[in-house]
Design an enzyme around this catalytic site. Structure first.
Site, short mmCIF file in Angstrom:
data_model
loop_
_atom_site.label_atom_id
_atom_site.label_comp_id
_atom_site.label_asym_id
_atom_site.label_seq_id
_atom_site.Cartn_x
_atom_site.Cartn_y
_atom_site.Cartn_z
N ARG A 1 37.24 -58.01 112.06
CA ARG A 1 37.33 -56.48 113.17
C ARG A 1 35.51 -56.44 113.73
O ARG A 1 34.67 -56.74 112.99
CB ARG A 1 37.19 -55.59 111.33
CG ARG A 1 37.26 -53.84 112.36
CD ARG A 1 37.12 -52.86 110.86
NE ARG A 1 38.50 -52.84 111.53
CZ ARG A 1 39.18 -51.25 111.07
NH1 ARG A 1 38.73 -50.51 109.94
NH2 ARG A 1 40.25 -51.85 110.95
N ARG B 1 51.45 -51.54 107.64
CA ARG B 1 50.71 -52.65 107.82
C ARG B 1 50.59 -53.80 106.88
O ARG B 1 50.48 -54.52 107.48
CB ARG B 1 48.61 -51.70 107.36
CG ARG B 1 48.51 -50.88 108.49
CD ARG B 1 48.35 -51.49 109.97
NE ARG B 1 47.64 -52.98 109.75
CZ ARG B 1 46.15 -52.06 109.97
NH1 ARG B 1 45.52 -50.96 110.22
NH2 ARG B 1 45.15 -53.32 109.96
N ASP C 1 44.53 -39.65 117.19
CA ASP C 1 43.65 -40.60 116.50
C ASP C 1 42.56 -39.37 116.21
O ASP C 1 42.08 -39.09 117.18
CB ASP C 1 43.30 -41.74 117.23
CG ASP C 1 42.31 -42.49 116.17
OD1 ASP C 1 42.18 -43.01 115.05
OD2 ASP C 1 42.19 -43.69 116.92
N1 NVA Z 1 40.68 -45.52 116.94
C1 NVA Z 1 40.18 -45.36 115.44
C2 NVA Z 1 40.35 -46.23 114.56
C3 NVA Z 1 39.99 -46.16 113.00
C4 NVA Z 1 41.19 -47.34 112.58
C5 NVA Z 1 38.20 -46.58 115.55
O1 NVA Z 1 38.49 -47.01 116.29
O2 NVA Z 1 37.22 -46.17 115.07
N1 CP Z 2 43.79 -47.76 110.41
C1 CP Z 2 43.20 -48.96 110.23
O1 CP Z 2 42.80 -49.40 110.35
O2 CP Z 2 42.54 -48.25 108.88
P1 CP Z 2 41.14 -48.70 107.83
O3 CP Z 2 39.84 -48.14 109.10
O4 CP Z 2 40.96 -47.86 107.00
O5 CP Z 2 40.84 -50.13 107.80
#
Ligand code: NVA
Ligand code: CP
Length: 310
Positions: free
Chosen positions: A109, A293, A225
């Site tokens: 991530r 998930r 979102d």
């Molecule tokens: N669009 C949001 C999704 C979080 C799971 C972000 O990137 O923060």
């Molecule tokens: N939806 C999602 O990816 O959640 P987190 O940011 O908690 O991992």
């Protein structure tokens, strides 16, 4: 044994897999979920290790990958920017070379998608996108599996995206293109999607609406979102003003199909992008979506490490 380079697949964007691979993965996820619910042990990834690298916060992604890997008999290594050399400017390419000599699979991530691509280009093992600024494919994998569980095939259906033209929106675009459904998109001006950037080949799979109510009209699934994604916090105040009319409330849901589902990848801000009555209401499937998930990612890890079963 690690897969050879010619067999190795990464999962960096939704478009990295074909429709028939998704059909296979959804069926595997269904089988794996059923086994989990029946307390049946299924450990095809014994002795395999997943490295999880987080440069942004997470609850669902961490728990779902970590619990999923343990359930499949494997183990995990958890790294963050703050507690690894990644935060002290070790080149991403060097980190990839080193980490991928010690583990079987990597989930990352991070911020720019190019960073994930640089890691994958120097990795000996499959790399999974756990969210970048541009894409969040594991989430859409779970969302579509959830849709199928509740309503059957998504092909030919209409999904309404209300809100930011962000990583989730870009991934929905790719999914519509690959799986054959229509995406209605309504974003405030200045926050539009870019189908070209997402590499959408069929322009008819997306329809743009200025008004979010029009985007929801006739939709089988309404989804949104947060107004401000991770990494964009400096824009928070400006976004609150720009997005004020992009709140999925009961009136907006009423323009969709009577049996339309509501989804949100979470975390959610009730009273901003979604009304409490909607996310906590009868059309919402957000808790199934979050749980799924884990099931879809178990199917994905199995596929990337072992290939097709049977
Ligand atoms: N669009 C949001 C999704 C979080 C799971 C972000 O990137 O923060
Ligand atoms: N939806 C999602 O990816 O959640 P987190 O940011 O908690 O991992």
């Amino acid at each position: 044994m690690k897969p050879g380079p010619s067999l190795m697949k990464h999962y960096l964007q939704f478009k990295d897999l074909r429709a028939e691979e998704y059909a296979y993965l959804f069926e595997r996820a269904r089988i794996i979920k059923t086994r989990f619910k029946n307390y049946e042990r299924y450990q095809p990834l014994a002795d395999r290790t997943l490295a999880m690298i987080f440069e942004k916060a997470s609850t669902r992604t961490r728990v779902s990958f970590e619990a999923g890997m343990y359930q499949m008999g494997g183990s995990v290594v958890h790294l963050t920017t703050g507690d690894s050399q990644l935060g002290r400017a070790e080149p991403i390419e060097d980190s990839a070379r080193v980490i991928s000599r010690m583990v079987d699979l990597v989930m990352i991530r991070t911020y720019e998608h190019t960073k994930l691509e640089a890691f994958a280009a120097h990795s000996r093992v499959p790399v999974i996108n756990g969210l970048t600024n541009e894409y969040h494919p594991c989430q859409i994998l779970a969302d579509i599996f959830t849709y199928i569980e509740h309503r059957g095939s998504i092909q030919g259906k209409t999904v309404a995206w209300v809100g930011d033209g962000n990583n989730m929106a870009n991934t929905w675009l790719q999914a519509a293109d690959i799986l054959g459904f229509t995406l209605h998109v309504s974003t405030p001006s200045g926050y539009e999607i870019d189908p070209k950037m997402a590499g959408v080949s069929n322009p008819d799979c997306v329809k743009i609406f200025r008004n979010p109510f029009s985007a929801c009209q006739g939709a089988h699934l309404v989804t949104t979102d947060v107004w401000t994604s991770m990494g964009y916090e400096a824009e928070n105040e400006a976004r609150k003003k720009a997005f004020a009319d992009w709140c999925v409330d009961v009136q907006m849901m009423a323009t969709a199909q009577p049996d339309a589902l509501f989804m949100h990848c979470l975390p959610a801000h009730r009273g901003e992008e979604v009304a409490a009555e909607v996310i906590d209401g009868p059309q919402s499937v957000v808790w199934d979506e979050a749980e799924n998930r884990m099931h879809v990612q178990k199917a994905l890890m199995e596929y990337l490490l072992i290939g097709r079963i049977g």
